[in-house]
Write an enzyme that holds these catalytic residues in place. Structure first.
Site, short mmCIF file in Angstrom:
data_model
loop_
_atom_site.label_atom_id
_atom_site.label_comp_id
_atom_site.label_asym_id
_atom_site.label_seq_id
_atom_site.Cartn_x
_atom_site.Cartn_y
_atom_site.Cartn_z
N GLU A 154 0.85 -1.18 0.00
CA GLU A 154 0.00 0.00 0.00
C GLU A 154 0.90 1.24 0.00
OE1 GLU A 154 -2.65 -0.18 3.40
OE2 GLU A 154 -2.39 -2.35 3.45
N ARG B 31 -6.65 -1.56 -5.39
CA ARG B 31 -7.55 -0.57 -4.81
C ARG B 31 -6.94 0.82 -4.97
NH1 ARG B 31 -8.77 0.43 1.53
NH2 ARG B 31 -10.46 1.95 1.32
N TYR C 272 -7.72 4.87 -4.03
CA TYR C 272 -8.62 5.74 -3.27
C TYR C 272 -7.89 6.96 -2.75
CZ TYR C 272 -6.62 3.33 0.86
OH TYR C 272 -5.78 2.80 1.81
N ASP D 108 -6.95 8.95 0.43
CA ASP D 108 -6.83 8.69 1.86
C ASP D 108 -6.89 10.01 2.64
OD1 ASP D 108 -6.59 7.15 4.10
OD2 ASP D 108 -4.48 6.64 3.82
N GLU E 187 -3.84 6.97 -2.79
CA GLU E 187 -3.25 5.73 -2.32
C GLU E 187 -3.61 4.59 -3.27
OE1 GLU E 187 -2.94 2.83 1.63
OE2 GLU E 187 -3.53 4.94 1.82
N THR F 265 -1.84 -2.53 -3.96
CA THR F 265 -1.71 -3.44 -5.09
C THR F 265 -2.66 -4.62 -4.95
OG1 THR F 265 0.00 -4.82 -4.07
CG2 THR F 265 0.74 -2.90 -5.34
N TRP G 252 -12.19 -6.62 -1.16
CA TRP G 252 -11.13 -7.61 -1.29
C TRP G 252 -11.68 -9.04 -1.32
CZ3 TRP G 252 -6.70 -5.98 -2.93
CH2 TRP G 252 -6.23 -4.71 -2.57
#
Length: 469
Positions: A14, A58, A60, A62, A68, A71, A428
């Protein structure tokens, strides 16, 4: 703690990116405003600023207006390096689109995204690693065995930075306060124990490591993750390794960061002390012996782990001998230090004096992800910084989900739902078609890229949303 050894392991990274925007008059535009410009096309397309990208990662916005990327699930080292690098391409594309939107509104602004961990006033943001481990693993026990490695790992994988006029191995070392904890922002532990496996909770845990720096260099990322994978395998196999005396006593991490000789002491169980570089040497030698008997069960191959060991040896030797040229193309902190030391004589500075605004600019510009503008990217383009994966693999990773894990199913579902215009929800673990009747599939095996239930879910979408197909 001998048990099952995972040589095929689900993992992910991340990355939070720093963001700023300057117009031609060097006036700074607010991060919140620029983030809105960046995520406008995301919201237009998906109706949210928190989405799963077509490559199954993902994406988004943050807290603190940090874009952010987390993976997609990867099961080999090179795959993860490619998807981490692909995240840079994804957010840079958003930054370029934001610049075009600004230009349409007669604002001549440049958007800067930095893959680092510190802003100009000292606030820290993260780069988190995730490793799937067996449910039988007790994370606090694992932490006790893993912490000596993690607090000294900055010697071989730190991004480097200037703080208070001195050069440090790591940007994150001053911003973690505990060894093992369930907190994330309040105390910033090295290992976060919050139990969110994003998989079958009866079989798996997720090891959440939040001490690492964001790396520009693919080879540094490969060493950071590859060495950690080997250490996890050795712990699972019951190999004897250095153990922390007090798993929450991490005061040494700050001393290690500022001592480029690697001689800062680390207190181990039984009252023993070792220098930071000696701790890394001990893990390296154990990993070298481990690789001779390591059984491949998928995932990262022994051949690739041999590449990790070769780089690990050079990184440790560079600290031991103080010959940083051994890793001057491979490890972020050494690449950056070489840049800074080329500027020091021009600025009338000695080799240990880093207190100059120009050096601070170089430090920051190293992390600019824009090709042709960021200093690391320029070095890489000139062949002065090493790479780990084929650029074609990175380009593919920016648009296509990994083919060997659960992410492949998510990618298939996302592509078809976009093509059909079907109302869906994704996280997820779950794929859901929300109308006409809610249909949901839970994917609790992150290793499986095939599932007949997903095929049926896609058929359901095609049946009820054929007009846009």
């Amino acid at each position: 703690m001998a048990g099952a050894v995972f040589t095929r392991r689900i993992m992910g990274i991340e990355t939070e990116y720093g963001i700023t925007c300057m117009d031609r008059g060097n006036r700074k535009l607010g991060a919140d405003e620029i983030a809105r410009y960046m995520f406008r096309p995301v919201i237009d397309r998906w109706g949210s600023s928190n989405i799963f990208h077509p490559n199954a990662s993902r994406l988004y916005l943050d807290v603190g207006s940090h874009p952010e990327v987390a993976t997609a699930e990867c099961d080999s080292l090179s795959q993860l390096v490619a998807y981490d690098r692909a995240g840079d391409l994804i957010v840079d594309e958003l930054a370029r689109a934001a610049e075009e939107s600004l230009a349409e509104e007669h604002i001549d602004g440049q958007v800067y995204l930095f893959k680092n961990n510190l802003d100009s006033v000292g606030n820290s943001y993260g780069c988190h690693e995730n490793y799937l481990v067996g449910r039988e693993v007790v994370l606090k026990t694992l932490g006790k065995q893993l912490l000596p490695f993690l607090i000294t790992r900055q010697l071989i994988a730190g991004a480097g930075c200037i703080k208070d006029g001195r050069f440090h191995f790591s940007q994150r070392s001053d911003h973690v306060w505990e060894g093992v904890s369930s907190a994330t922002t309040r105390s910033r532990p090295i290992i976060n124990t919050r139990d969110e496996p994003h998989a079958d909770s009866h079989r798996f845990r997720r090891l959440h490591v939040i001490v690492g720096d964001s790396n520009m260099s693919e080879t540094t990322t490969a060493l950071k993750v590859g060495s950690t994978l080997l250490v996890l395998e050795m712990i699972e196999a019951g190999v004897e390794l250095p153990t922390m005396h007090q798993p929450n006593d991490i005061s040494a991490i700050r001393d290690i960061a500022v001592d480029l000789t690697g001689q800062a002491p680390v207190a181990l169980e039984g009252g023993e002390e070792m220098t930071a570089v000696a701790v890394q040497r001990a893990y390296l030698e154990a990993a070298r012996a481990w690789l001779k008997t390591r059984e491949e069960t998928g995932g990262t191959t022994n051949e690739e782990m041999a590449r990790v060991l070769e780089l690990w040896e050079r990184a440790v030797a560079a600290i031991e001998t103080q010959d940083f040229s051994l890793i001057s193309r491979d490890i972020d902190w050494a690449i950056k230090l070489g840049l800074l030391r080329r500027y020091q004589p021009r600025l009338g500075l000695g080799p240990e004096d880093f207190d100059h605004p120009k050096l601070a600019q170089v430090d920051l510009a190293y992390h600019d992800i824009r090709a042709g503008r960021g200093l690391f990217r320029v070095l890489e383009a000139k062949g002065l910084a090493s790479t780990w994966v084929d650029p074609a693999d990175v380009e593919k990773a920016a648009t296509t989900a990994p083919e060997t894990t659960r992410a492949h199913l998510r990618g298939q579902f996302l592509a078809e739902s976009q093509r059909l215009g079907a109302p869906t929800a994704v996280d997820w673990l779950r794929l859901k078609v929300t109308r006409p009747e809610p249909q949901i599939v839970e994917l609790d095996d992150p290793f499986s890229p095939v599932d007949a239930r997903v095929d049926e879910l896609i058929s359901y979408m095609r049946e009820h949303y054929p007009a846009q197909g």
